[in-house]
Scaffold this motif. Structure first.
Motif, short mmCIF file in Angstrom:
data_model
loop_
_atom_site.label_atom_id
_atom_site.label_comp_id
_atom_site.label_asym_id
_atom_site.label_seq_id
_atom_site.Cartn_x
_atom_site.Cartn_y
_atom_site.Cartn_z
N TYR A 51 0.79 -1.17 -0.06
CA TYR A 51 0.06 -0.12 0.16
C TYR A 51 0.68 1.22 -0.04
O TYR A 51 2.08 1.28 0.18
N SER A 52 0.22 2.26 -0.49
CA SER A 52 1.09 3.53 -0.64
C SER A 52 1.07 4.72 0.38
O SER A 52 1.60 5.83 0.14
N ASN A 53 0.12 4.49 1.38
CA ASN A 53 -0.16 5.61 2.26
C ASN A 53 0.94 5.86 3.35
O ASN A 53 0.88 6.60 4.02
N SER A 54 2.05 5.04 3.21
CA SER A 54 3.10 5.19 3.99
C SER A 54 4.21 6.27 3.45
O SER A 54 5.26 6.48 4.23
N VAL A 55 4.04 6.37 2.24
CA VAL A 55 4.91 7.21 1.29
C VAL A 55 4.52 8.78 1.67
O VAL A 55 3.19 9.12 1.51
N GLU A 56 5.41 9.53 1.94
CA GLU A 56 5.23 10.94 2.43
C GLU A 56 4.20 11.33 3.67
O GLU A 56 3.51 12.20 3.72
N ARG A 57 4.37 10.28 4.48
CA ARG A 57 3.60 10.31 5.61
C ARG A 57 3.71 11.39 6.55
O ARG A 57 2.89 11.91 7.20
N TRP A 58 5.10 11.85 6.34
CA TRP A 58 5.50 12.99 7.28
C TRP A 58 4.69 14.31 7.10
O TRP A 58 4.56 14.98 7.93
N ARG A 59 4.06 14.47 5.87
CA ARG A 59 3.40 15.70 5.47
C ARG A 59 2.24 15.71 6.55
O ARG A 59 1.62 17.03 7.01
N LEU A 60 1.73 14.88 6.98
CA LEU A 60 0.50 14.93 8.01
C LEU A 60 1.04 15.29 9.48
O LEU A 60 0.02 15.73 10.08
N HIS A 61 2.51 15.24 9.54
CA HIS A 61 2.77 15.82 10.86
C HIS A 61 4.08 16.82 10.66
O HIS A 61 5.09 17.03 11.56
N ALA A 62 3.85 17.67 9.61
CA ALA A 62 4.98 18.71 9.26
C ALA A 62 5.22 19.48 10.39
O ALA A 62 6.29 19.92 10.50
N SER A 63 4.25 19.92 11.46
CA SER A 63 4.35 21.04 12.08
C SER A 63 4.95 20.64 13.33
O SER A 63 5.51 21.32 14.18
N ASN A 64 5.12 19.17 13.40
CA ASN A 64 5.89 18.72 14.42
C ASN A 64 7.17 17.69 14.19
O ASN A 64 7.76 17.17 15.21
N LEU A 65 7.76 18.01 13.26
CA LEU A 65 8.93 17.12 12.70
C LEU A 65 10.33 17.39 13.34
O LEU A 65 11.22 16.70 13.57
N GLY A 66 10.45 18.79 13.79
CA GLY A 66 11.57 19.09 14.50
C GLY A 66 12.86 19.07 13.74
O GLY A 66 12.93 19.58 12.72
N ALA A 67 13.83 18.37 14.42
CA ALA A 67 15.12 18.13 13.64
C ALA A 67 14.95 17.39 12.42
O ALA A 67 15.74 17.45 11.48
N LEU A 68 13.80 16.76 12.05
CA LEU A 68 13.58 15.78 11.14
C LEU A 68 13.68 16.73 9.62
O LEU A 68 13.47 16.16 8.61
N ALA A 69 12.72 18.14 10.08
CA ALA A 69 12.49 18.95 8.93
C ALA A 69 13.57 19.26 7.92
O ALA A 69 13.31 19.71 6.95
N ASN A 70 14.81 19.15 8.66
CA ASN A 70 16.31 19.55 7.99
C ASN A 70 16.70 18.51 7.07
O ASN A 70 17.57 18.64 6.32
N LEU A 71 16.24 17.35 7.08
CA LEU A 71 16.84 16.03 6.48
C LEU A 71 16.31 15.82 5.16
O LEU A 71 15.17 16.32 4.82
#
Length: 672
Positions: A652-672
């Motif tokens: 299934y494909s719903n794990s691709v770009e899942r981060w966008r659902l939590h973009a405001s909480n990514l912290g240091a991950l946002a810079n990777l």
């Protein structure tokens, strides 16, 4: 002739004198029987003591002192229920004997009647506040009722009165261990061992605390000392099995658990531990049999249903697994592991009633920290699947905070600077020339397929695809390479050709039986990416596969996963970003220095082009195309990792770009 009043008074006096004389004879006879019973008890002759006491009770039923001594006899001979009945009779018959009520408190605790134990202990202390044993019994009773602050005070008072009261030291250690205060628990048990060095139970408890504190060698020493003192000490054999399991000696752990069970067939803890280590070794049939044996003995043990569910999940029997987890939470509504597995397996199908049940359970402050962690991860999983992403992230944050605090108490932390330094040491020690020079000591065996990458990057999926080929077998996450090299190996300068040959031989020996006649076998241990230089030197002909995924998705997925391994880095977004950067830096080095041997497989590419990536994978591994590899989800091989339920479903494909659902909480991950 009528009887006069004077005659009646005379007759009444004569009858009273006769009754008094009979009573004196009876009292003297009972006193004699009690004296004989006490003498027999002093000589440890419980059979003779019981004969005398039962004779006394025939003369005077419910006699308090006789009932008390008979309770002592039953206690010494292991008849705890009978001991409880007799000591209660004694306590009801004599409200002023502190010794009777003190013993009543002890025995009520042993029979699980903790409220009655509390009442008896408090009454004994109202008669004599210096009774250390009653303060100790009160502490045990209060701890059993989760009134731990009161329990701690009672136990400390007991030890102030009698520092040699071993039971109080042990219960103090138990209380500290209950709250993950491992160092304090070690100190309490060690003090008990110092005062009673020949007590195997004390040493077995000390071993548990040492193991929980991370000192496995000292824990093993204490277990073996306890076994030397008493070869039938089941707790020590069980403790030894737990230590050996954590040391990676599964065969030794199995033997220790089986020895404990041979001494006590209904020893549930040892059976559960045996089932767990059998599962870890991939023997799902044997593990399932052990869990079902436990359930047949004691269906109310929620942990056995959780363990069974995990085994069934690994075997791909999803519906049966869900049923087992449901039974676990029915028995123990606060079981965090069961709820976490249910949330993972059900996803969006988790009911609102389930979500409410988890939330209500979390409101109970008595829930242990391990369960509280699991419950928060379960809540996060369910909320996220239902699209309530902000609430989900907050639940994951709470779960990770609790997990991090728990690990810190056990000395498990992630040191970013130390991790960066080790990455640089590996890079400096394993350049192209050095790796090439070490290859001369390597094995010509070409069967191994090493799959590496960050956890949650798709390594399980890639292994499942390859293992679906009829000429391949998947071994999952083995400890074979780590057993030879350890994590974070030092620079290659310390290794010689003989070392390389020895490492290769040791690894092949450790996996040999599981490989059988397969042309290829996969070892999917994500953190083997740290050792790829030595792995290539050990097996120059082996296949190397590196799994990648969008780092934001990888990091977020790790943060949302309550790993069974400690992985302290996974509890903090900054630490996750640190490990991801180190991973990327080292993998860039391996790609430059391993002569194009590493195939990079992106999770997103597999999702978007399953057949194309399957063909590419099989070609790199050296296996002919087989269409059944596309049906990897139908493969019934055991899958023991966190992704076990996911690889049982079509891609299934719903794990691709899942981060966008939590973009405001990514912290240091946002810079990777």
């Amino acid at each position: 002739m009528p009887v006069s009043r004077r005659d009646r008074r005379r007759d009444e006096k004569l009858e009273s004198r006769a009754r008094d004389a009979e009573k004196r004879v009876l009292v003297e006879r009972v006193s004699g029987l009690l004296e004989k019973a006490r003498a027999a008890l002093d000589a440890d002759d419980t059979m003779s003591a019981e004969v005398e006491l039962r004779a006394a009770l025939r003369d005077v039923p419910d006699h308090p002192q006789a009932s008390h001594l008979l309770a002592v006899v039953c206690y010494r001979t292991g008849r705890l229920d009978d001991a409880g009945n007799h000591v209660l009779t004694a306590a009801l018959g004599d409200d002023d004997d502190a010794a009777i009520h003190a013993d009543c408190g002890v025995i009520m605790n042993l029979t699980g009647r903790h409220a009655e134990a509390e009442a008896s202990s408090r009454h004994a202390l109202s008669l004599d506040d210096t009774l250390a044993v009653s303060h100790s019994s009160l502490g045990v009773a209060l701890a059993a009722q989760n009134r731990d602050d009161e329990a701690l005070s009672a136990l400390q008072r007991a030890l102030d009165l009698d520092p040699n009261l071993i039971e109080a030291w042990v219960q103090l250690g138990n209380l500290h261990l209950k709250h993950a205060r491992e160092i304090e628990a070690v100190e309490a048990y060690a003090e008990a061992a110092r005062r009673d060095p020949d007590n195997p139970i004390v040493r077995a408890n000390l071993a548990v605390a040492l193991r929980r504190a991370g000192d496995l060698d000292a824990a093993e020493t204490q277990c073996r000392a306890a076994i030397k003192l008493d070869p039938s000490a089941v707790e020590a054999h069980n403790g030894l099995g737990q230590v050996l399991r954590e040391k990676g000696d599964r065969a030794g752990a199995v033997a220790a658990f089986r020895r404990a069970i041979s001494e006590r067939d209904d020893y549930i803890a040892a059976r559960a531990n045996l089932a767990g280590v059998l599962f870890q070794g991939g023997d799902l049939m044997a593990a399932e049999a052990e869990y079902r044996a436990i359930i047949a003995m004691y269906d109310a043990f929620a942990g056995a249903h959780v363990g069974l569910g995990v085994v069934l999940l690994a075997a791909g029997r999803l519906n049966d697994a869900v049923e087992a987890f449901r039974r676990a939470v029915e028995l123990q509504p606060g079981n965090g592991e069961a709820w976490a597995n249910l949330a993972s397996a059900l996803g969006a199908e988790m009911s609102d009633a389930d979500m409410d049940a988890i939330s209500q359970t979390l409101d109970d402050s008595r829930i242990p920290v391990a369960d509280r962690i699991g419950l928060n991860f379960a809540l996060g999983e369910g909320l996220d699947a239902k699209g309530r992403h902000e609430e989900a992230f907050q639940a994951f944050r709470v779960g990770n905070t609790l997990r991090r605090e728990d690990q810190e108490r056990q000395g498990q932390t992630h040191d970013r600077a130390a991790f960066d330094e080790r990455i640089e040491q590996i890079i400096a020690g394993f350049d192209t020339a050095r790796i090439a020079s070490l290859r001369a000591g390597g094995s010509s065996d070409s069967r191994a397929v090493f799959i590496v990458g960050m956890p949650r990057s798709g390594t399980t999926l890639v292994e499942q695809i390859i293992a679906s080929h009829p000429e391949a077998v998947g071994l999952g996450e083995t400890d074979g390479i780590v057993a030879q090299l350890g994590y974070f190996p030092e620079g290659a300068g310390s290794y010689g050709l003989d070392d390389v040959a020895r490492f290769a031989e040791g690894y092949l020996s450790s996996v040999g039986d599981a490989v059988g006649a397969a042309r290829r076998f996969t070892d999917k241990t994500p953190f083997n990416f740290l050792m790829l230089g030595m792995i290539h030197a050990m097996f120059p002909e082996a296949t190397l596969i590196h799994c990648t995924r969008d780092p934001k998705d990888t990091g977020l997925s790790a943060y949302f996963q309550n790993f069974s391994a400690p992985h302290p880095w996974s509890t903090d977004l900054d630490d996750i970003a640190n490990v991801l950067r180190g991973h990327n830096r080292l993998m860039d080095h391996w790609r430059r220095n391993l002569e194009g041997r590493v195939l990079q497989v992106a999770y997103e590419h597999v999702v978007n082009d399953l057949e194309g990536q399957c063909r590419r994978l099989l070609a790199h591994v050296g296996l002919e195309w087989q269409p059944e590899c596309l049906n990897f989800h139908a493969n019934e091989r055991p899958v023991l990792t966190a992704s076990n339920w996911q690889v049982r479903k079509p891609l299934y494909s719903n794990s691709v770009e899942r981060w966008r659902l939590h973009a405001s909480n990514l912290g240091a991950l946002a810079n990777l």
